[in-house]
Design a protein around this motif. Sequence first.
Motif, mmCIF file in Angstrom:
data_model
loop_
_atom_site.group_PDB
_atom_site.id
_atom_site.type_symbol
_atom_site.label_atom_id
_atom_site.label_comp_id
_atom_site.label_asym_id
_atom_site.label_seq_id
_atom_site.Cartn_x
_atom_site.Cartn_y
_atom_site.Cartn_z
ATOM 1 N N TYR A 1 0.868 -1.093 0.151
ATOM 2 C CA TYR A 1 0.066 -0.015 -0.126
ATOM 3 C C TYR A 1 0.883 1.304 -0.165
ATOM 4 C CZ TYR A 1 -3.573 -3.421 1.153
ATOM 5 O OH TYR A 1 -4.449 -4.337 1.264
ATOM 6 N N SER A 2 1.536 1.255 -0.921
ATOM 7 C CA SER A 2 2.179 2.872 -1.157
ATOM 8 C C SER A 2 1.540 3.595 -1.979
ATOM 9 C CB SER A 2 3.560 2.392 -1.899
ATOM 10 O OG SER A 2 3.259 1.842 -2.993
ATOM 11 N N HIS A 3 1.629 4.869 -1.708
ATOM 12 C CA HIS A 3 1.011 6.023 -2.189
ATOM 13 C C HIS A 3 2.151 7.055 -2.715
ATOM 14 C CE1 HIS A 3 -2.308 4.529 -0.222
ATOM 15 N NE2 HIS A 3 -1.800 4.654 0.603
ATOM 16 N N VAL A 4 1.619 7.796 -3.689
ATOM 17 C CA VAL A 4 2.504 8.795 -4.399
ATOM 18 C C VAL A 4 2.520 10.003 -3.480
ATOM 19 C CG1 VAL A 4 2.835 10.017 -6.354
ATOM 20 C CG2 VAL A 4 2.070 7.974 -6.753
ATOM 21 N N ASP A 5 3.824 10.437 -3.292
ATOM 22 C CA ASP A 5 4.027 11.683 -2.360
ATOM 23 C C ASP A 5 4.669 12.645 -3.365
ATOM 24 O OD1 ASP A 5 4.807 13.748 -0.698
ATOM 25 O OD2 ASP A 5 6.125 12.558 0.276
ATOM 26 N N ARG A 6 3.854 13.694 -3.909
ATOM 27 C CA ARG A 6 4.067 14.741 -4.820
ATOM 28 C C ARG A 6 5.043 15.453 -4.147
ATOM 29 N NH1 ARG A 6 -0.477 12.543 -6.154
ATOM 30 N NH2 ARG A 6 -1.195 12.570 -8.012
ATOM 31 N N PRO B 1 0.600 18.699 2.799
ATOM 32 C CA PRO B 1 1.104 18.266 1.555
ATOM 33 C C PRO B 1 -0.324 17.677 0.720
ATOM 34 C CG PRO B 1 1.710 16.605 3.175
ATOM 35 C CD PRO B 1 1.213 17.622 3.969
ATOM 36 N N ALA B 2 -0.264 18.075 -0.537
ATOM 37 C CA ALA B 2 -1.168 17.555 -1.323
ATOM 38 C C ALA B 2 -1.008 16.013 -1.449
ATOM 39 C CB ALA B 2 -1.111 18.059 -2.888
ATOM 40 N N TYR B 3 -1.760 15.183 -0.865
ATOM 41 C CA TYR B 3 -1.510 13.795 -0.454
ATOM 42 C C TYR B 3 -2.710 13.014 -0.766
ATOM 43 C CZ TYR B 3 1.360 10.059 1.452
ATOM 44 O OH TYR B 3 2.339 9.043 1.480
ATOM 45 N N ARG B 4 -2.601 11.688 -1.545
ATOM 46 C CA ARG B 4 -3.747 10.838 -1.447
ATOM 47 C C ARG B 4 -3.622 9.985 -0.380
ATOM 48 N NH1 ARG B 4 -2.822 6.327 -4.077
ATOM 49 N NH2 ARG B 4 -5.043 4.740 -4.537
ATOM 50 N N LEU B 5 -4.753 9.532 0.415
ATOM 51 C CA LEU B 5 -4.799 8.544 1.344
ATOM 52 C C LEU B 5 -5.879 7.628 1.191
ATOM 53 C CD1 LEU B 5 -4.969 11.151 4.613
ATOM 54 C CD2 LEU B 5 -3.074 9.530 4.040
ATOM 55 N N VAL B 6 -5.748 6.367 1.555
ATOM 56 C CA VAL B 6 -6.552 5.477 1.332
ATOM 57 C C VAL B 6 -7.123 4.799 2.616
ATOM 58 C CG1 VAL B 6 -6.892 2.994 0.180
ATOM 59 C CG2 VAL B 6 -5.576 4.693 -0.976
ATOM 60 N N ASP B 7 -8.479 4.868 2.766
ATOM 61 C CA ASP B 7 -9.003 4.501 4.089
ATOM 62 C C ASP B 7 -8.836 2.752 3.986
ATOM 63 O OD1 ASP B 7 -11.179 3.371 2.794
ATOM 64 O OD2 ASP B 7 -12.454 5.153 3.229
ATOM 65 N N LEU B 8 -9.203 2.433 5.244
ATOM 66 C CA LEU B 8 -9.109 0.958 5.797
ATOM 67 C C LEU B 8 -10.146 0.090 4.750
ATOM 68 C CD1 LEU B 8 -8.885 0.989 9.465
ATOM 69 C CD2 LEU B 8 -6.978 0.928 7.935
ATOM 70 N N ALA B 9 -11.150 0.783 4.003
ATOM 71 C CA ALA B 9 -12.126 0.027 3.217
ATOM 72 C C ALA B 9 -11.630 -0.003 1.867
ATOM 73 C CB ALA B 9 -13.546 0.806 3.314
ATOM 74 N N GLY B 10 -10.602 0.848 1.599
ATOM 75 C CA GLY B 10 -9.888 0.937 0.144
ATOM 76 C C GLY B 10 -10.387 2.270 -0.571
ATOM 77 N N LYS B 11 -11.111 2.822 0.034
ATOM 78 C CA LYS B 11 -11.551 4.343 -0.371
ATOM 79 C C LYS B 11 -10.439 5.297 -0.784
ATOM 80 C CE LYS B 11 -15.271 7.588 -0.876
ATOM 81 N NZ LYS B 11 -16.346 8.186 -0.432
ATOM 82 N N ALA B 12 -10.102 5.915 -1.838
ATOM 83 C CA ALA B 12 -9.110 7.155 -1.726
ATOM 84 C C ALA B 12 -9.753 8.312 -1.391
ATOM 85 C CB ALA B 12 -8.546 7.181 -3.088
ATOM 86 N N HIS B 13 -8.932 9.116 -0.708
ATOM 87 C CA HIS B 13 -9.245 10.442 -0.150
ATOM 88 C C HIS B 13 -8.023 11.399 -0.465
ATOM 89 C CE1 HIS B 13 -12.672 9.374 2.010
ATOM 90 N NE2 HIS B 13 -12.107 7.904 2.347
ATOM 91 N N HIS B 14 -8.227 12.754 -0.787
ATOM 92 C CA HIS B 14 -7.180 13.675 -0.819
ATOM 93 C C HIS B 14 -7.377 14.512 0.093
ATOM 94 C CE1 HIS B 14 -4.567 16.410 -2.910
ATOM 95 N NE2 HIS B 14 -4.054 15.211 -3.438
ATOM 96 N N THR B 15 -6.175 15.147 0.660
ATOM 97 C CA THR B 15 -5.938 15.956 1.465
ATOM 98 C C THR B 15 -6.429 17.120 1.422
ATOM 99 O OG1 THR B 15 -3.615 16.640 0.990
ATOM 100 C CG2 THR B 15 -3.744 14.981 3.006
ATOM 101 N N SER B 16 -7.060 17.422 -0.027
ATOM 102 C CA SER B 16 -7.441 18.919 -0.218
ATOM 103 C C SER B 16 -8.790 19.161 0.029
ATOM 104 C CB SER B 16 -7.335 19.179 -1.802
ATOM 105 O OG SER B 16 -8.170 18.177 -2.404
ATOM 106 N N GLN B 17 -9.431 17.751 0.703
ATOM 107 C CA GLN B 17 -10.818 17.674 0.940
ATOM 108 C C GLN B 17 -11.051 18.410 2.323
ATOM 109 O OE1 GLN B 17 -11.068 13.459 0.582
ATOM 110 N NE2 GLN B 17 -12.581 13.631 2.421
ATOM 111 N N TRP B 18 -10.002 18.510 3.204
ATOM 112 C CA TRP B 18 -9.886 19.033 4.249
ATOM 113 C C TRP B 18 -9.171 20.381 4.399
ATOM 114 C CZ3 TRP B 18 -8.615 13.774 3.901
ATOM 115 C CH2 TRP B 18 -9.555 12.977 4.317
ATOM 116 N N SER B 19 -9.262 21.089 3.132
ATOM 117 C CA SER B 19 -8.222 22.396 3.038
ATOM 118 C C SER B 19 -8.712 23.554 3.868
ATOM 119 C CB SER B 19 -8.098 22.824 1.809
ATOM 120 O OG SER B 19 -9.284 23.134 1.112
ATOM 121 N N ASP B 20 -10.123 23.625 4.401
ATOM 122 C CA ASP B 20 -10.503 24.643 5.033
ATOM 123 C C ASP B 20 -10.640 24.209 6.547
ATOM 124 O OD1 ASP B 20 -12.581 22.554 4.553
ATOM 125 O OD2 ASP B 20 -14.155 23.973 4.661
ATOM 126 N N LYS B 21 -9.855 23.144 6.924
ATOM 127 C CA LYS B 21 -10.025 22.833 8.355
ATOM 128 C C LYS B 21 -8.736 22.868 9.155
ATOM 129 C CE LYS B 21 -13.871 20.000 7.630
ATOM 130 N NZ LYS B 21 -15.034 20.508 8.442
#
Length: 178
Positions: free
Chosen positions: A29-34, A45-65
């Motif tokens: 389970y490696s991810h691209v670190d840009r 960082p702009a980063y792709r995370l994969v949850d325990l169910a296998g669904k991808a998320h991006h740190t940008s979705q929490w940019s206002d938090k």
Amino acid sequence: MIKRVLQILLIGSLLAGAWFAGHVINSKYSHVDRTSTSSPIAHLPAYRLVDLAGKAHHTSQWSDKVVILNFWASWCPPCQTEMPALSDLQDEWANHGLQILGIAIDKVDDAKTFSVSHPVSYPLFRGGMTEAKLSKRMGNRLLELPFTAAFGRDGQLIFAQAGAIPAASLRKHIEPML
């Protein structure tokens, strides 16, 4: 007798550490670190995370938090101790813009099993050597667990700490940002 038990415990600990290091290094389970692999991180960082169910998320979705990244493992007693406090903080401050993200530096099946028996109110993600290196760039020089890094609404690193962090200390850092 006690000396023999201590020797067995020491050997078991060394074997468990070697197994974990081998697993993390060979994690599928490696991810691209840009971002650069050696530069320190001062911004979320702009980063792709994969949850325990296998669904991808991006740190940008929490940019206002205010984002707290907590690196943990199911086999780590200090991680287990601080997770309920982090969950309480998430519950208390979610409506004010706090988002805690747990990144398991662990086998996915072990993290899933642990999350079922120890549920938290924040999302948990898969991690491996790439995420461990990410924590190192955030200040986790010795790759200790747990490791916590907090970023303000502007994405700037507020603080980072290796080892369990008391809830009161975490509150001191994040409450002014919320």
